[in-house]
Design a protein around this motif. Structure first.
Motif, short mmCIF file in Angstrom:
data_model
loop_
_atom_site.label_atom_id
_atom_site.label_comp_id
_atom_site.label_asym_id
_atom_site.label_seq_id
_atom_site.Cartn_x
_atom_site.Cartn_y
_atom_site.Cartn_z
N GLY A 65 16.75 -1.07 0.44
CA GLY A 65 15.59 -1.12 -0.42
C GLY A 65 14.80 -2.40 -0.25
O GLY A 65 15.05 -3.18 0.69
N PRO A 66 13.84 -2.66 -1.14
CA PRO A 66 13.05 -3.89 -1.05
C PRO A 66 13.95 -5.13 -1.07
O PRO A 66 14.70 -5.35 -2.01
N SER A 67 13.87 -5.92 -0.01
CA SER A 67 14.71 -7.12 0.10
C SER A 67 14.07 -8.32 -0.58
O SER A 67 14.70 -9.36 -0.75
N LYS A 68 12.83 -8.19 -0.92
CA LYS A 68 12.10 -9.11 -1.80
C LYS A 68 10.76 -8.45 -2.10
O LYS A 68 10.31 -7.57 -1.36
N ARG A 69 10.17 -8.82 -3.20
CA ARG A 69 8.83 -8.35 -3.53
C ARG A 69 7.96 -9.57 -3.78
O ARG A 69 8.43 -10.57 -4.33
N ARG A 70 6.68 -9.46 -3.43
CA ARG A 70 5.83 -10.65 -3.53
C ARG A 70 4.37 -10.24 -3.54
O ARG A 70 3.97 -9.34 -2.81
N GLY A 92 2.80 -11.23 5.65
CA GLY A 92 3.96 -10.39 5.38
C GLY A 92 4.24 -9.50 6.57
O GLY A 92 3.43 -9.42 7.51
N LEU A 93 5.37 -8.80 6.53
CA LEU A 93 5.80 -7.98 7.66
C LEU A 93 6.24 -6.60 7.20
O LEU A 93 6.81 -6.43 6.12
N THR A 94 5.96 -5.60 8.03
CA THR A 94 6.64 -4.32 7.97
C THR A 94 7.04 -3.96 9.41
O THR A 94 6.53 -4.55 10.36
N MET A 95 7.93 -3.00 9.55
CA MET A 95 8.34 -2.59 10.90
C MET A 95 7.30 -1.65 11.49
O MET A 95 6.87 -0.70 10.85
N LEU A 96 6.91 -1.93 12.74
CA LEU A 96 5.93 -1.09 13.43
C LEU A 96 6.54 0.27 13.77
O LEU A 96 5.86 1.29 13.71
N GLU A 97 7.82 0.28 14.15
CA GLU A 97 8.57 1.50 14.46
C GLU A 97 8.13 2.17 15.76
O GLU A 97 8.42 3.35 15.99
N GLN A 98 7.44 1.45 16.64
CA GLN A 98 7.13 2.04 17.94
C GLN A 98 8.43 2.22 18.72
O GLN A 98 9.42 1.53 18.49
N GLU A 112 14.57 -2.74 8.49
CA GLU A 112 14.57 -1.27 8.43
C GLU A 112 13.18 -0.68 8.19
O GLU A 112 12.71 0.13 8.94
N GLY A 113 12.54 -1.03 7.11
CA GLY A 113 11.26 -0.43 6.77
C GLY A 113 10.39 -1.46 6.07
O GLY A 113 10.53 -2.64 6.32
N SER A 114 9.49 -1.03 5.20
CA SER A 114 8.72 -1.97 4.37
C SER A 114 7.39 -1.37 3.92
O SER A 114 6.84 -0.48 4.56
N ASN A 115 6.87 -1.93 2.82
CA ASN A 115 5.50 -1.66 2.37
C ASN A 115 4.70 -2.95 2.43
O ASN A 115 5.23 -4.03 2.20
N SER A 116 3.40 -2.81 2.69
CA SER A 116 2.52 -3.96 2.62
C SER A 116 1.10 -3.48 2.39
O SER A 116 0.70 -2.44 2.93
N TRP A 117 0.37 -4.20 1.56
CA TRP A 117 -1.05 -3.89 1.43
C TRP A 117 -1.84 -5.16 1.17
O TRP A 117 -1.34 -6.13 0.62
N LEU A 118 -3.08 -5.12 1.61
CA LEU A 118 -4.00 -6.25 1.50
C LEU A 118 -5.24 -5.80 0.74
O LEU A 118 -5.76 -4.71 0.97
N ILE A 119 -5.71 -6.67 -0.14
CA ILE A 119 -6.91 -6.40 -0.93
C ILE A 119 -7.92 -7.49 -0.64
O ILE A 119 -7.64 -8.68 -0.85
N GLY A 120 -9.08 -7.10 -0.15
CA GLY A 120 -10.13 -8.07 0.13
C GLY A 120 -10.84 -8.51 -1.13
O GLY A 120 -10.71 -7.88 -2.19
N ALA A 131 -8.66 -12.93 -1.81
CA ALA A 131 -7.86 -11.99 -1.04
C ALA A 131 -6.44 -11.94 -1.62
O ALA A 131 -5.92 -12.95 -2.10
N ILE A 132 -5.82 -10.75 -1.56
CA ILE A 132 -4.48 -10.56 -2.11
C ILE A 132 -3.59 -9.91 -1.07
O ILE A 132 -4.00 -8.96 -0.38
N LEU A 133 -2.35 -10.41 -0.95
CA LEU A 133 -1.33 -9.81 -0.10
C LEU A 133 -0.16 -9.36 -0.96
O LEU A 133 0.34 -10.14 -1.79
N ALA A 134 0.29 -8.12 -0.78
CA ALA A 134 1.51 -7.61 -1.43
C ALA A 134 2.43 -7.10 -0.34
O ALA A 134 2.00 -6.36 0.55
N ASN A 135 3.71 -7.48 -0.38
CA ASN A 135 4.63 -7.14 0.70
C ASN A 135 6.05 -7.01 0.15
O ASN A 135 6.48 -7.82 -0.67
N ASP A 136 6.76 -5.95 0.58
CA ASP A 136 8.18 -5.82 0.23
C ASP A 136 8.94 -5.21 1.41
O ASP A 136 8.95 -4.00 1.59
#
Length: 835
Positions: free
Chosen positions: A769-774, A358-364, A291-299, A308-313
């Motif tokens: 909602g968030p199907s997992k957090r990491r 990690g993945l989020t939906m592009l929604e194109q 459905e949706g998702s959040n993701s962010w990367l920290i260099g 480097a850090i990856l956060a994805n839900d």
């Protein structure tokens, strides 16, 4: 009834033996049922220790369960390791696996009865089974070893099936699982790539409302909003220091909507479309797609650890069992800690010591609807009559009967209205990129797991035709990268996102954007990359008039980028905390506009509620008072602005697509919109301020009725809950034993902790909602953390059934046990070859 009361009843009826016996039977029946039910559950509970010998195995495999119930599989070769993974998943998720294959193939009726017959028809019309069969039966595959490993995995799952000890759901439904096949796995994988809710519903509803709503600019409800300077696009809007200012965030300008190529909306077509949309909205699927998702990367330059850090839900419909099966598998030459779909041996999301993604939906927008001209088995295509194609399948019923089922297709795709009960309008075909291009998802997942660099991951994922995905990547060398994958269709006359005319060819798809031209970001100078299903770019992509998509509201992206732009360095703990943030980024702007008008509120509780709202900190904590008032006020403002024009039915349908969130921002910014006027009040023209006041008073009445007469008790937890429903949760008497919740929890709609509810239905129970957090930190790799919503097992008799739900509700992450030292003292099952 307490013990004393029961004793009094028994004493009263002892003098009448027959009546006494009947009463005693009634009193004891629940106790007897309790012991029988839980006795069966215990018998069917999975065994997590001991030794299993099997002739399929070619090496020893050790399966360690850590304290959270996560299996860590260590094998001597791929064959035995994947066999163990299949067996282990079946132990925990056999009923879910059964549901998944039935969803992919459209065989739910055989399991649940004719209540799901229409759902099966729709699923079969998507041709998931057909495209899976075509893919499975190709003469050669990209990576033959991927298919061998799928077979190893299925052999392990089927070995568990052969043991004949199935979870209690099979007993209740009176069925036994059959062996799992390649087609079962691939058909479900394709299903997870189809996000039909937005494409079909949005295009259909736009066409309906444009015909039915007069005196209003309907495109306001389906906005093409770009923010000035591209402030909410993935490519152009990444945070630096300082963060975006509030003044920049909500400057929206409307872009014109092209009408070329759309079908003429006759009264019959609109009526038929309305019926079809009702039918589709009423369908039930026990497994929901992404459905949706959040993701962010920290260099490294922005990371306190220097790595480097990856956060994805990822956001998916809440369910029991949950979407992801968390497992760790390693054998010589391979290791991944991943999140799996229960029918697939390769993780969709994973990490190891070298890389994480990690993945989020592009929604194109890769789904279009075409109004077709069909006569005598032929369809008019580009001005010429050609034969319809047919795919023959069968419907299976619970009593063992079968019925022939034929899916007819045009060059655009299957005629999905053919099997909608009562539909008598012009046939509508469904164009979906998946039907028109090779989409080797199994090969891709296999190759992704074996990739060693971000360029290798990009090359593997570039083969995906559908769904559209945003890939976030981080590695131990300090690289961070973002890739958009999936195909952007190029339509001859542009994409109006309405029902298109199918006979002329004037709005056909004439090609696709080459994968190498999809938007990407690699090691940007600002050191941060954020995605939250918002628009991918405000720039041009070659071949496209504009970049179209079912973009989700910008709220989450704005909040994430705003927070990450506040400081230079970020710790793992701070980023994990951000995943459960409940701040509403639109609320400050909305209330700046609305609050001055609310000074006109006259009721005593209205004044008290206004005082609470003025002090609110814009967060959705369980104890928050302002959150309950704000969300109900948000709803009634939307209802009072739009329901008079849309009507009850279309208002509810409009609430099922993301556009209303986007449109609402435009309405708040535009006090002159005609939608503010209530067309039911003849001779009166309401202003935006009038609607604010009425909506606030309506909100107060609603909260008085549904929560308490006292505003001091209007806590968010008293209104809002989250629930993880089981497919058998609706069964009388026993359904509640399978559902987890409802329970109060922090979160809300379009906050970072995006636990969304059905707003238009006044249902405040979160459904997704968030199907997992990491959070994976390569500077502190062994301290990386994760969450699952409820637990890893779907077997009611497992100690890992629902064991993690409190941690999830409280936003408590647990350390990922990656090193063998961290899990080797767990429960151990050994698998060995039999002689």
């Amino acid at each position: 009834m307490n013990t004393l009361a029961i004793a009094n009843v028994i004493a009263k009826f002892k003098k009448r033996p027959l009546l006494f016996g009947g009463v005693l039977f009634v009193l004891l029946l629940p106790v007897v049922f309790h012991f029988i039910f839980w006795g069966l559950v215990g018998i069917k509970s999975p065994k997590y220790s001991g030794t299993i010998k099997h002739p399929f195995l070619t090496s020893k495999v050790s399966i360690y369960r850590d304290s959270a119930g996560i299996p860590h599989i260590e094998g001597g070769d791929a064959k035995s390791s994947y066999f163990a993974l299949g067996y282990t998943m079946a132990q925990d998720r056999l009923f879910q696996m059964e549901l998944q294959r039935r969803v992919g193939k459209g065989e739910l009726t055989e399991l649940f009865g004719e209540a799901l017959l229409e759902s099966d028809k729709f699923l079969k019309t998507l041709l998931l089974k057909k495209t899976a069969e075509d893919y499975v039966n190709e003469k050669s595959h990209l990576y033959p070893e991927a298919w061998e490993q799928l077979d190893y995995f299925l052999a392990g799952a089927n070995a568990f099936v052969d043991e004949g000890v199935y979870p209690i759901e099979f007993t209740i439904l009176g069925v036994k699982p059959k062996p799992f096949t390649r087609v079962d796995a691939v058909a479900f994988l394709f299903y997870m790539g189809f996000s039909f809710a937005e494409g079909i519903k949005s295009d259909s509803l736009f066409t309906i409302l444009e015909s039915q709503v007069s005196g209003r600019i309907v495109s306001e409800l389906f906005p093409r909003y770009d923010l000035e300077d591209g402030n909410v696009t993935i490519i152009e809007s990444q945070p630096g220091i300082p963060s975006l200012s509030k003044a920049d965030i909500f400057k929206a300008v409307e872009r014109p909507v092209s009408s070329s190529g759309q079908s003429q909306s006759s009264e019959d077509l609109v009526r038929s479309l309305s019926h079809a949309l009702d039918a589709i909205s009423s369908l039930y699927f026990p497994v929901e797609p992404l459905e949706g998702s959040n993701s962010w990367l920290i260099g490294p330059s922005r990371s306190a650890s220097g790595g480097a850090i990856l956060a994805n839900d990822p956001h998916i419909a809440l369910s029991n069992p949950g979407t992801w099966y968390e497992a760790h598998i390693k054998f010589p030459g391979y290791e991944n800690y991943g999140y799996f779909l229960s029918l697939i041996p390769f993780p969709l999301i994973a990490h190891n010591k070298e890389k994480a993604w990690g993945l989020t939906m592009l929604e194109q927008d890769d789904v279009n609807l075409y109004a077709e001209t069909v006569e005598a088995g032929k369809v008019l295509s580009k001005g010429k009559w050609i034969d319809l194609e047919s795919y023959v399948d069968e419907l299976r019923f619970k009593d063992g009967k079968t019925e022939k089922f034929i899916v007819k297709s045009t060059p655009h795709g299957p005629l999905f209205t053919d099997h909608i009960k009562g539909y008598d309008g012009r046939p509508i075909s469904l164009y979906w990129t998946h039907h028109h291009m090779k989409n080797p998802l199994l090969d891709v997942l296999y190759k992704m797991g074996k990739s060693n660099t971000y360029s290798e991951l990009d090359a593997a994922s570039a083969l995906i035709a559908a769904p559209g995905l945003n890939f976030s990547y981080a590695d131990s060398k300090g690289n961070i990268a973002y890739y958009s994958v999936g195909k952007f269709p190029i339509l001859k006359s542009g994409n109006p996102r309405k029902i298109l005319e199918g006979s002329t060819g004037e709005n056909d798809v004439i090609g696709y954007v080459p994968s190498e031209q999809n938007p990407k970001l690699i090691n940007p100078k600002n050191g941060i990359i954020v995605t939250a299903n918002n628009k991918v770019t405000s720039g041009k992509i070659p071949g496209l008039i504009s970049v179209e998509g079912n973009w989700q509201p910008a709220d989450r992206f704005i909040r994430i980028t705003s927070v990450l732009g506040r400081q230079e360095k970020w710790t793992l703990e701070e980023l994990a905390g951000l995943q459960t943030d409940t701040f509403s980024s639109f609320a400050p702007y909305y209330l700046d506009v609305a609050l001055p008008h609310l000074e006109r509120v006259k009721s005593e509780n209205g004044k008290r509620a206004l005082a609470i709202l003025k002090k609110w900190d814009f967060h959705h904590f369980t104890e928050s008072e302002g959150a309950a008032i704000y969300d109900v006020f948000y709803y009634f403002t939307l209802k009072n602005a739009l329901k008079d024009e849309l009507g009850e039915k279309n208002f509810l349908l409009y609430g099922e697509i993301a556009e209303y969130w986007n449109a609402y921002r435009g309405l708040i910014k535009n006090p002159n919109s005609l939608f503010w006027d209530d067309i039911t009040t003849v001779g009166v023209t309401e202003t935006q301020g009038d609607i604010f006041v009425k909506s606030f008073e309506d909100s107060v009445t609603y909260l008085e009725t549904h929560v308490s007469k006292s505003p001091s008790l209007w806590k968010w937890k008293s209104l809002y809950k989250i629930k993880h429903p089981h497919p058998l949760g609706v069964v009388p008497l026993i359904g509640g034993l399978f559902n987890i919740g409802p329970m109060p929890a922090p979160g809300g709609a379009e906050v970072i902790n995006n636990l969304k509810y059905k707003l238009m239905k006044e249902d405040w129970t979160a459904t997704s909602g968030p199907s997992k957090r990491r959070v994976i930190d390569y500077g502190r790799f062994n301290e990386s953390v994760t969450q699952l919503p409820i637990g890893n097992s779907g077997n009611l008799g497992s100690p890992y059934y629902g064991n993690l739900v409190n941690d999830y509700n409280q936003g408590k992450h647990r350390k990922i046990n990656f090193s063998s030292e961290s899990y080797s003292n767990g429960m151990l099952m050994v698998m060995e070859p039999s002689m």
